[in-house]
Design a protein around this motif. Structure first.
Motif, PDB file in Angstrom:
ATOM      1  N   THR A   1      41.525  47.233  74.950  1.00 41.08           N
ATOM      2  CA  THR A   1      40.609  48.122  75.645  1.00 41.08           C
ATOM      3  C   THR A   1      40.784  49.537  75.118  1.00 41.08           C
ATOM      4  OG1 THR A   1      40.783  46.770  77.639  1.00 41.08           O
ATOM      5  CG2 THR A   1      39.915  49.008  77.893  1.00 41.08           C
ATOM      6  N   PRO A   2      39.693  50.246  74.798  1.00 41.86           N
ATOM      7  CA  PRO A   2      39.831  51.615  74.291  1.00 41.86           C
ATOM      8  C   PRO A   2      40.491  52.534  75.308  1.00 41.86           C
ATOM      9  CG  PRO A   2      37.620  50.769  73.896  1.00 41.86           C
ATOM     10  CD  PRO A   2      38.298  49.791  74.795  1.00 41.86           C
ATOM     11  N   VAL A   3      41.265  53.480  74.806  1.00 49.78           N
ATOM     12  CA  VAL A   3      41.860  54.507  75.647  1.00 49.78           C
ATOM     13  C   VAL A   3      40.748  55.353  76.259  1.00 49.78           C
ATOM     14  CG1 VAL A   3      43.189  56.649  75.558  1.00 49.78           C
ATOM     15  CG2 VAL A   3      44.046  54.594  74.383  1.00 49.78           C
ATOM     16  N   LYS A   4      40.846  55.648  77.565  1.00 51.22           N
ATOM     17  CA  LYS A   4      39.848  56.458  78.251  1.00 51.22           C
ATOM     18  C   LYS A   4      40.443  57.823  78.583  1.00 51.22           C
ATOM     19  CE  LYS A   4      37.646  52.515  80.574  1.00 51.22           C
ATOM     20  NZ  LYS A   4      37.304  51.940  81.908  1.00 51.22           N
TER      21      LYS A   4
ATOM     22  N   ALA B   1      40.660  63.398  70.363  1.00 48.24           N
ATOM     23  CA  ALA B   1      40.965  62.103  70.974  1.00 48.24           C
ATOM     24  C   ALA B   1      39.970  61.043  70.529  1.00 48.24           C
ATOM     25  CB  ALA B   1      40.958  62.238  72.499  1.00 48.24           C
ATOM     26  N   ARG B   2      38.686  61.437  70.442  1.00 47.63           N
ATOM     27  CA  ARG B   2      37.670  60.482  69.986  1.00 47.63           C
ATOM     28  C   ARG B   2      37.934  60.053  68.547  1.00 47.63           C
ATOM     29  NH1 ARG B   2      33.503  63.460  70.422  1.00 47.63           N
ATOM     30  NH2 ARG B   2      32.703  62.805  72.454  1.00 47.63           N
ATOM     31  N   ALA B   3      38.343  61.004  67.714  1.00 44.79           N
ATOM     32  CA  ALA B   3      38.663  60.681  66.319  1.00 44.79           C
ATOM     33  C   ALA B   3      39.840  59.713  66.230  1.00 44.79           C
ATOM     34  CB  ALA B   3      38.969  61.958  65.546  1.00 44.79           C
ATOM     35  N   ALA B   4      40.682  59.724  67.263  1.00 42.55           N
ATOM     36  CA  ALA B   4      41.826  58.812  67.309  1.00 42.55           C
ATOM     37  C   ALA B   4      41.477  57.495  67.990  1.00 42.55           C
ATOM     38  CB  ALA B   4      42.991  59.480  68.023  1.00 42.55           C
ATOM     39  N   GLY B   5      40.191  57.284  68.280  1.00 47.66           N
ATOM     40  CA  GLY B   5      39.742  56.005  68.823  1.00 47.66           C
ATOM     41  C   GLY B   5      39.538  55.944  70.318  1.00 47.66           C
ATOM     42  N   ALA B   6      39.649  57.074  71.009  1.00 46.82           N
ATOM     43  CA  ALA B   6      39.516  57.064  72.464  1.00 46.82           C
ATOM     44  C   ALA B   6      38.057  57.177  72.899  1.00 46.82           C
ATOM     45  CB  ALA B   6      40.315  58.208  73.075  1.00 46.82           C
ATOM     46  N   ASP B   7      37.757  56.610  74.059  1.00 53.99           N
ATOM     47  CA  ASP B   7      36.490  56.869  74.744  1.00 53.99           C
ATOM     48  C   ASP B   7      36.686  58.123  75.587  1.00 53.99           C
ATOM     49  OD1 ASP B   7      35.277  54.656  73.685  1.00 53.99           O
ATOM     50  OD2 ASP B   7      35.536  53.407  75.470  1.00 53.99           O
ATOM     51  N   VAL B   8      35.771  59.078  75.486  1.00 56.51           N
ATOM     52  CA  VAL B   8      35.975  60.349  76.176  1.00 56.51           C
ATOM     53  C   VAL B   8      34.817  60.679  77.105  1.00 56.51           C
ATOM     54  CG1 VAL B   8      37.387  61.204  74.273  1.00 56.51           C
ATOM     55  CG2 VAL B   8      34.937  61.743  74.331  1.00 56.51           C
ATOM     56  N   MET B   9      35.122  61.482  78.112  1.00 55.92           N
ATOM     57  CA  MET B   9      34.126  61.958  79.083  1.00 55.92           C
ATOM     58  C   MET B   9      34.414  63.413  79.385  1.00 55.92           C
ATOM     59  SD  MET B   9      33.555  60.758  83.049  1.00 55.92           S
ATOM     60  CE  MET B   9      33.020  59.102  82.581  1.00 55.92           C
TER      61      MET B   9
ATOM     62  N   ILE C   1      49.185  57.808  74.749  1.00 57.43           N
ATOM     63  CA  ILE C   1      48.693  56.756  75.641  1.00 57.43           C
ATOM     64  C   ILE C   1      48.834  55.392  74.976  1.00 57.43           C
ATOM     65  CG2 ILE C   1      46.657  55.844  76.824  1.00 57.43           C
ATOM     66  CD1 ILE C   1      45.692  58.807  76.994  1.00 57.43           C
ATOM     67  N   ARG C   2      48.426  55.322  73.721  1.00 57.13           N
ATOM     68  CA  ARG C   2      48.430  54.055  72.996  1.00 57.13           C
ATOM     69  C   ARG C   2      49.843  53.489  72.838  1.00 57.13           C
ATOM     70  NH1 ARG C   2      45.653  55.759  69.211  1.00 57.13           N
ATOM     71  NH2 ARG C   2      43.641  55.070  70.034  1.00 57.13           N
ATOM     72  N   THR C   3      50.817  54.374  72.604  1.00 58.35           N
ATOM     73  CA  THR C   3      52.189  53.925  72.361  1.00 58.35           C
ATOM     74  C   THR C   3      53.046  53.939  73.624  1.00 58.35           C
ATOM     75  OG1 THR C   3      52.902  56.182  71.784  1.00 58.35           O
ATOM     76  CG2 THR C   3      52.086  54.769  69.990  1.00 58.35           C
TER      77      THR C   3
END
Length: 225
Positions: free
Chosen positions: A3-6, A32-40, A181-183
């Protein structure tokens, strides 16, 4: 597939698109988006959030007496893995709008609802105290149980071009937040702080268990008591 990081970014400046703090919050989210996260992104000054009245209803029932935009925002915060807080410096601290949001989260302080989440903070100032204000926002997130990964503060002192290097640092901070978050990064100093804080919150909830029934039930459900 994982699941993508939010990650959610909260801008506490009332200046809208003219806000330099907004630029920094968006830069963190871009990194964060460049690192694969979903952002709001959320402009908190566009929301209706009323003042906490210290009635303690949230302690007892897990809900607030106010009918406003805070519950919907709070659900977004709970759904996120990472939180970015941003505020310009208003008399040595955050804006009234951001502080109002934080004050409405007293129940979450007792319940440590942000346990397992990560955060960072950015701040801008015309003169001084940007670093201190960013540190304050991170300290608030640690009170809620989150692990913080850093800050970016910029004191312009009449030099608006400082937003450019600050923006680069903010993007790097966003990448760092997503990676933490990912690690599931852990900081020994913060872990010790959380252990102490959890012990103190446990005693507080136990001492008030007959009136703070929602919080007592939460702690039991978490297996903490």
């Amino acid at each position: 597939m994982k699941t993508p990081v939010k990650i959610i970014g909260i801008n506490g400046s009332p200046k809208g698109e003219k806000s330099q703090t907004r630029r920094l919050v968006l830069a963190v989210l871009e990194g964060a988006r460049a690192a694969g996260a979903d952002v709001m992104f959320v402009d908190i000054c566009a929301l209706k959030i009323r003042y906490c009245t210290a009635c303690a209803t949230c302690y007892a029932k897990g809900e607030c007496v106010h009918d406003d935009d805070m519950p919907a925002l709070y659900e977004k915060l709970l759904d996120a893995d990472g939180i970015v807080l941003g505020s310009p410096v208003y008399i040595n601290s955050v804006t009234a709008q951001l502080k109002t949001m934080l004050d409405r989260m007293a129940d979450s302080v007792h319940c440590l609802h942000f346990t397992g989440k990560y955060g960072c903070a950015v701040s801008t100032a015309g003169g001084a105290m940007a670093d201190e204000t960013a540190d304050y926002m991170n300290s608030a997130m640690r009170m809620l149980g989150a692990t913080t990964v850093g800050t970016v503060g910029v004191n312009f002192m009449g030099n608006p071009d400082l937003i450019v290097p600050a923006g680069k640092k903010a993007k790097d901070l966003g990448r760092k937040l997503a990676e933490a978050i990912r690690t599931e990064w852990k900081d020994p100093a913060q872990q010790a702080y959380y252990a102490d804080r959890k012990a103190r919150m446990k005693q507080l909830v136990l001492a008030n268990k007959d009136v703070w029934t929602h919080e007592f039930d939460h702690w039991k459900a978490m297996g903490w008591i």
